[in-house]
Motif scaffolding. Structure first.
Motif, PDB file in Angstrom:
ATOM      1  N   GLU A 195     -18.958  27.911  68.523  1.00 26.17           N
ATOM      2  CA  GLU A 195     -19.200  26.516  68.899  1.00 26.17           C
ATOM      3  C   GLU A 195     -18.292  26.104  70.056  1.00 26.17           C
ATOM      4  N   GLU A 196     -17.044  26.514  69.995  1.00 28.31           N
ATOM      5  CA  GLU A 196     -16.098  26.158  71.056  1.00 28.31           C
ATOM      6  C   GLU A 196     -16.491  26.812  72.381  1.00 28.31           C
ATOM      7  N   LYS A 199     -20.537  25.336  73.426  1.00 33.46           N
ATOM      8  CA  LYS A 199     -20.885  23.981  72.993  1.00 33.46           C
ATOM      9  C   LYS A 199     -21.961  23.340  73.865  1.00 33.46           C
ATOM     10  N   GLU A 200     -22.131  23.845  75.074  1.00 34.86           N
ATOM     11  CA  GLU A 200     -23.189  23.302  75.931  1.00 34.86           C
ATOM     12  C   GLU A 200     -24.564  23.792  75.483  1.00 34.86           C
ATOM     13  N   VAL A 203     -25.392  23.133  69.089  1.00 36.84           N
ATOM     14  CA  VAL A 203     -24.843  21.929  68.484  1.00 36.84           C
ATOM     15  C   VAL A 203     -24.751  22.159  66.975  1.00 36.84           C
ATOM     16  N   ARG A 204     -23.701  21.663  66.372  1.00 30.77           N
ATOM     17  CA  ARG A 204     -23.523  21.822  64.926  1.00 30.77           C
ATOM     18  C   ARG A 204     -24.429  20.831  64.194  1.00 30.77           C
ATOM     19  N   LEU A 210     -25.184  26.213  63.335  1.00 28.88           N
ATOM     20  CA  LEU A 210     -25.322  25.735  64.711  1.00 28.88           C
ATOM     21  C   LEU A 210     -26.757  25.987  65.145  1.00 28.88           C
ATOM     22  N   GLN A 252     -23.044  14.842  60.970  1.00 32.76           N
ATOM     23  CA  GLN A 252     -23.697  15.279  62.209  1.00 32.76           C
ATOM     24  C   GLN A 252     -25.000  14.543  62.494  1.00 32.76           C
TER      25      GLN A 252
END
Length: 261
Positions: A195-196, A199-200, A203-204, A210, A252
């Motif tokens: 995710e880090e 991230k573009e 999405v979680r 994800l 979320q």
């Protein structure tokens, strides 16, 4: 006698390296065990070839040599890497410490011989394998922002799964399941790090999942069929090209809702 494998997308470059290796065979005994014109072919052939050293082009379509070097570390016996590049020495300084050596095109016989002698000396040291693994791991961390593929260990092979083909990722015990339109794969990475890094693109939707932003086909109210909250009513995200419906956590929900307006 070092076992060498050549990876370059340009046939003339592979021919030149092969010729130069033949020219210096007496000075630098070796065995040319294979060649590949790209990353996917290289990952299929290198483990079977028993290559100890890969002469690896830096600029190739689809995947750079730098990213391929990072994926090669997942082989059972990772080979040493010597980069072959058209860049000058100053551009190479950023990653020089993460390779055994590098050669600048057009490669000269004397420079190639020097690289092979250095490789032979380092391959003979007991601590080389651990040191090379550490260097490739450092390279992998530096290249994470540019990664275009996930590497998957499966039946003794390393497979490449294009990031753009992954619809969603879901944590399952100690593994993460990658789902594409056609099948699923298991990798030993964490959702948090993915995710880090991406991230573009992803999405979680829940603590354990994800979803690719461009794979969200919509949302609907329903009953979660698997994972935490199974059997309970919740908002579900619809994943394109599949019948999967993943539960969305309350935390979320505002984020996912904004993406489907």
């Amino acid at each position: 006698m070092i076992k060498i494998f050549i990876v370059d997308d340009e046939a003339p470059a592979r021919v030149r390296l092969s010729t130069l290796l033949s020219d210096i065979a007496a000075e630098c005994p070796h065995e040319l065990v294979g060649q590949a014109d790209g990353a996917e072919q290289a990952l299929q052939l290198i483990p079977e070839s028993g290559a100890q050293l890969v002469l690896l082009d830096v600029q190739m379509p689809g995947m750079t040599g730098l990213e391929l070097a990072a994926h090669l570390q997942k082989c059972d016996h990772p080979p040493a890497v010597v980069f072959v590049t058209a860049f000058d020495e100053y551009a190479l300084q950023a990653f020089e410490v993460h390779a055994l050596d590098y050669l600048v095109k057009p490669v000269r016989a004397q420079r190639l011989a020097q690289a092979l002698k250095r490789a032979a000396a380092m391959l003979a040291t007991p601590a080389f394998a651990a040191r090379q693994q550490e260097k490739l791991q450092q390279t992998s961390q530096q290249l994470r922002q540019a990664r275009q593929h996930f590497s998957v260990q499966e039946r003794g092979r390393v497979l490449l799964v294009p990031v753009e083909e992954v619809l969603f990722l879901r944590a399952e015990q100690k593994y993460v399941c990658l789902r594409t339109k056609s099948r699923e794969y298991l990798i030993e990475e964490s959702l948090v790090s993915i995710e880090e890094e991406m991230k573009e693109r992803f999405v979680r939707v829940h603590r354990n999942a994800l979803v690719a932003r461009n794979a969200i086909a919509g949302v609907e109210k329903g009953v979660a069929e698997a994972g935490e909250g199974a059997g309970q009513e919740a908002w579900l995200v619809l994943v394109r090209d599949t019948a999967f419906k993943l539960p969305i956590s309350r935390r979320q929900w505002p984020i996912i809702k904004s993406l489907v307006k």
